[in-house]
Design a protein around this motif. Structure first.
Motif, PDB file in Angstrom:
ATOM      1  N   PHE A  19      35.178 -26.173 -23.528  1.00  0.00           N
ATOM      2  CA  PHE A  19      34.305 -25.760 -22.429  1.00  0.00           C
ATOM      3  C   PHE A  19      32.832 -25.863 -22.837  1.00  0.00           C
ATOM      4  O   PHE A  19      32.155 -24.850 -22.986  1.00  0.00           O
ATOM      5  CB  PHE A  19      34.627 -24.326 -22.006  1.00  0.00           C
ATOM      6  CG  PHE A  19      35.999 -24.176 -21.437  1.00  0.00           C
ATOM      7  CD1 PHE A  19      36.233 -24.428 -20.101  1.00  0.00           C
ATOM      8  CD2 PHE A  19      37.059 -23.799 -22.244  1.00  0.00           C
ATOM      9  CE1 PHE A  19      37.507 -24.304 -19.571  1.00  0.00           C
ATOM     10  CE2 PHE A  19      38.331 -23.674 -21.724  1.00  0.00           C
ATOM     11  CZ  PHE A  19      38.562 -23.924 -20.391  1.00  0.00           C
ATOM     12  N   PRO A  20      32.312 -27.101 -22.996  1.00  0.00           N
ATOM     13  CA  PRO A  20      30.898 -27.235 -23.354  1.00  0.00           C
ATOM     14  C   PRO A  20      29.981 -26.795 -22.208  1.00  0.00           C
ATOM     15  O   PRO A  20      28.804 -26.546 -22.408  1.00  0.00           O
ATOM     16  CB  PRO A  20      30.738 -28.727 -23.650  1.00  0.00           C
ATOM     17  CG  PRO A  20      31.842 -29.384 -22.912  1.00  0.00           C
ATOM     18  CD  PRO A  20      32.971 -28.391 -22.883  1.00  0.00           C
ATOM     19  N   SER A  21      30.541 -26.698 -21.021  1.00  0.00           N
ATOM     20  CA  SER A  21      29.814 -26.203 -19.859  1.00  0.00           C
ATOM     21  C   SER A  21      30.723 -25.186 -19.169  1.00  0.00           C
ATOM     22  O   SER A  21      31.943 -25.292 -19.223  1.00  0.00           O
ATOM     23  CB  SER A  21      29.480 -27.355 -18.918  1.00  0.00           C
ATOM     24  OG  SER A  21      28.712 -26.904 -17.834  1.00  0.00           O
ATOM     25  N   ASP A  22      30.122 -24.237 -18.519  1.00  0.00           N
ATOM     26  CA  ASP A  22      30.902 -23.169 -17.899  1.00  0.00           C
ATOM     27  C   ASP A  22      31.645 -23.636 -16.660  1.00  0.00           C
ATOM     28  O   ASP A  22      31.185 -24.501 -15.919  1.00  0.00           O
ATOM     29  CB  ASP A  22      29.994 -22.007 -17.500  1.00  0.00           C
ATOM     30  CG  ASP A  22      29.501 -21.219 -18.691  1.00  0.00           C
ATOM     31  OD1 ASP A  22      30.079 -21.372 -19.784  1.00  0.00           O
ATOM     32  OD2 ASP A  22      28.544 -20.450 -18.526  1.00  0.00           O
ATOM     33  N   SER A  23      32.797 -23.019 -16.447  1.00  0.00           N
ATOM     34  CA  SER A  23      33.505 -23.134 -15.176  1.00  0.00           C
ATOM     35  C   SER A  23      33.386 -21.764 -14.510  1.00  0.00           C
ATOM     36  O   SER A  23      32.858 -20.823 -15.093  1.00  0.00           O
ATOM     37  CB  SER A  23      34.973 -23.505 -15.396  1.00  0.00           C
ATOM     38  OG  SER A  23      35.712 -22.399 -15.851  1.00  0.00           O
ATOM     39  N   ALA A  72      31.165 -25.606  -4.012  1.00  0.00           N
ATOM     40  CA  ALA A  72      29.873 -26.304  -4.064  1.00  0.00           C
ATOM     41  C   ALA A  72      29.475 -26.600  -5.501  1.00  0.00           C
ATOM     42  O   ALA A  72      29.023 -27.710  -5.812  1.00  0.00           O
ATOM     43  CB  ALA A  72      28.806 -25.464  -3.373  1.00  0.00           C
ATOM     44  N   ARG A  73      29.642 -25.622  -6.370  1.00  0.00           N
ATOM     45  CA  ARG A  73      29.288 -25.825  -7.782  1.00  0.00           C
ATOM     46  C   ARG A  73      30.109 -26.965  -8.384  1.00  0.00           C
ATOM     47  O   ARG A  73      29.573 -27.815  -9.091  1.00  0.00           O
ATOM     48  CB  ARG A  73      29.530 -24.535  -8.565  1.00  0.00           C
ATOM     49  CG  ARG A  73      29.285 -24.680 -10.049  1.00  0.00           C
ATOM     50  CD  ARG A  73      29.581 -23.395 -10.786  1.00  0.00           C
ATOM     51  NE  ARG A  73      29.303 -23.537 -12.209  1.00  0.00           N
ATOM     52  CZ  ARG A  73      29.180 -22.526 -13.029  1.00  0.00           C
ATOM     53  NH1 ARG A  73      29.312 -21.292 -12.591  1.00  0.00           N
ATOM     54  NH2 ARG A  73      28.937 -22.733 -14.303  1.00  0.00           N
ATOM     55  N   SER A  74      31.404 -26.975  -8.113  1.00  0.00           N
ATOM     56  CA  SER A  74      32.262 -28.003  -8.707  1.00  0.00           C
ATOM     57  C   SER A  74      31.914 -29.392  -8.178  1.00  0.00           C
ATOM     58  O   SER A  74      31.937 -30.365  -8.933  1.00  0.00           O
ATOM     59  CB  SER A  74      33.738 -27.694  -8.477  1.00  0.00           C
ATOM     60  OG  SER A  74      34.093 -27.844  -7.123  1.00  0.00           O
ATOM     61  N   VAL A  75      31.600 -29.489  -6.905  1.00  0.00           N
ATOM     62  CA  VAL A  75      31.236 -30.787  -6.339  1.00  0.00           C
ATOM     63  C   VAL A  75      29.973 -31.318  -7.020  1.00  0.00           C
ATOM     64  O   VAL A  75      29.921 -32.487  -7.425  1.00  0.00           O
ATOM     65  CB  VAL A  75      31.051 -30.695  -4.805  1.00  0.00           C
ATOM     66  CG1 VAL A  75      30.382 -31.949  -4.247  1.00  0.00           C
ATOM     67  CG2 VAL A  75      32.391 -30.457  -4.117  1.00  0.00           C
ATOM     68  N   VAL A  76      28.974 -30.470  -7.175  1.00  0.00           N
ATOM     69  CA  VAL A  76      27.734 -30.883  -7.838  1.00  0.00           C
ATOM     70  C   VAL A  76      28.012 -31.268  -9.292  1.00  0.00           C
ATOM     71  O   VAL A  76      27.546 -32.312  -9.772  1.00  0.00           O
ATOM     72  CB  VAL A  76      26.664 -29.771  -7.756  1.00  0.00           C
ATOM     73  CG1 VAL A  76      25.465 -30.084  -8.640  1.00  0.00           C
ATOM     74  CG2 VAL A  76      26.224 -29.566  -6.312  1.00  0.00           C
ATOM     75  N   ALA A 117      30.513 -34.935 -19.084  1.00  0.00           N
ATOM     76  CA  ALA A 117      30.042 -33.946 -20.060  1.00  0.00           C
ATOM     77  C   ALA A 117      31.064 -32.836 -20.306  1.00  0.00           C
ATOM     78  O   ALA A 117      31.174 -32.340 -21.419  1.00  0.00           O
ATOM     79  CB  ALA A 117      28.718 -33.338 -19.601  1.00  0.00           C
ATOM     80  N   ALA A 118      31.788 -32.446 -19.276  1.00  0.00           N
ATOM     81  CA  ALA A 118      32.756 -31.344 -19.411  1.00  0.00           C
ATOM     82  C   ALA A 118      33.849 -31.490 -18.360  1.00  0.00           C
ATOM     83  O   ALA A 118      33.943 -30.690 -17.431  1.00  0.00           O
ATOM     84  CB  ALA A 118      32.044 -30.009 -19.273  1.00  0.00           C
ATOM     85  N   PRO A 119      34.698 -32.501 -18.482  1.00  0.00           N
ATOM     86  CA  PRO A 119      35.698 -32.743 -17.434  1.00  0.00           C
ATOM     87  C   PRO A 119      36.666 -31.583 -17.217  1.00  0.00           C
ATOM     88  O   PRO A 119      37.045 -31.297 -16.077  1.00  0.00           O
ATOM     89  CB  PRO A 119      36.424 -33.999 -17.910  1.00  0.00           C
ATOM     90  CG  PRO A 119      36.086 -34.156 -19.345  1.00  0.00           C
ATOM     91  CD  PRO A 119      34.783 -33.470 -19.565  1.00  0.00           C
ATOM     92  N   VAL A 120      37.073 -30.910 -18.282  1.00  0.00           N
ATOM     93  CA  VAL A 120      38.018 -29.791 -18.127  1.00  0.00           C
ATOM     94  C   VAL A 120      37.357 -28.647 -17.363  1.00  0.00           C
ATOM     95  O   VAL A 120      37.924 -28.115 -16.401  1.00  0.00           O
ATOM     96  CB  VAL A 120      38.543 -29.304 -19.501  1.00  0.00           C
ATOM     97  CG1 VAL A 120      39.370 -28.045 -19.354  1.00  0.00           C
ATOM     98  CG2 VAL A 120      39.357 -30.401 -20.178  1.00  0.00           C
ATOM     99  N   ALA A 121      36.172 -28.278 -17.766  1.00  0.00           N
ATOM    100  CA  ALA A 121      35.468 -27.174 -17.103  1.00  0.00           C
ATOM    101  C   ALA A 121      35.206 -27.485 -15.637  1.00  0.00           C
ATOM    102  O   ALA A 121      35.406 -26.637 -14.763  1.00  0.00           O
ATOM    103  CB  ALA A 121      34.157 -26.883 -17.828  1.00  0.00           C
ATOM    104  N   TYR A 122      34.764 -28.706 -15.358  1.00  0.00           N
ATOM    105  CA  TYR A 122      34.428 -29.054 -13.980  1.00  0.00           C
ATOM    106  C   TYR A 122      35.675 -29.193 -13.111  1.00  0.00           C
ATOM    107  O   TYR A 122      35.665 -28.817 -11.933  1.00  0.00           O
ATOM    108  CB  TYR A 122      33.593 -30.328 -13.946  1.00  0.00           C
ATOM    109  CG  TYR A 122      32.257 -30.187 -14.659  1.00  0.00           C
ATOM    110  CD1 TYR A 122      31.704 -28.941 -14.941  1.00  0.00           C
ATOM    111  CD2 TYR A 122      31.561 -31.304 -15.069  1.00  0.00           C
ATOM    112  CE1 TYR A 122      30.494 -28.808 -15.597  1.00  0.00           C
ATOM    113  CE2 TYR A 122      30.332 -31.190 -15.730  1.00  0.00           C
ATOM    114  CZ  TYR A 122      29.807 -29.935 -15.992  1.00  0.00           C
ATOM    115  OH  TYR A 122      28.608 -29.819 -16.635  1.00  0.00           O
TER     116      TYR A 122
END
Length: 143
Positions: A99-103, A29-33, A41-46
């Protein structure tokens, strides 16, 4: 030669499977959102969050399903999960620009109370205790 597997969905196994199912739902769910709202913004993390969601889904199914093939798939997915948590966790500490945003696996799963770090270890210990017992129906004499 036949193999016998103890059931994996009894006792503590139910709790382990439930935690995997919850993590599968949360990570997916988190990844879909994240992907829908702000992938640039953070393709690798997402993308890694999406990958972790798939890994948790497959691990959950593998833990529930009986048989040697599913036992091996459970080992493979849980091993991959541990490797992912260790690699992504380490990279997220040393290369924060990546990782500008968390995974789910960033900082060893700190956003999930480190459950992604601990869960595969517990899963491996639990699976090891339910490894197939190999029995032989016939004794084969050396030729």
């Amino acid at each position: 030669m036949s193999t016998s597997l103890p059931p994996r969905s009894l006792g503590v196994g139910r709790v382990l499977i439930a935690v995997y199912a919850i993590l599968a739902l949360a990570a997916t769910a988190r990844s879909v959102v994240q992907i829908i709202e702000d992938f640039d913004a953070a393709p690798v993390a997402y993308a890694l969050s999406a990958l972790s969601g798939v890994v948790y889904i497959v691990a959950t199914v593998a833990l529930v399903r009986p048989g040697l093939v599913w036992y091996r798939i459970a080992w493979a997915t849980i091993s991959f999960e541990l490797l992912g948590v260790l690699v992504v966790g380490t990279l997220s500490i040393f290369d924060q620009e990546l990782f500008p945003s968390d995974s789910v696996w960033s900082f060893y799963g700190s956003g999930y109370l480190f459950i992604p770090l601990v869960l595969p270890v517990l899963g491996m210990i639990w699976l090891y205790g339910r490894r197939p017992a190999v029995t032989t129906d016939q004794v084969v004499a050396p030729a």
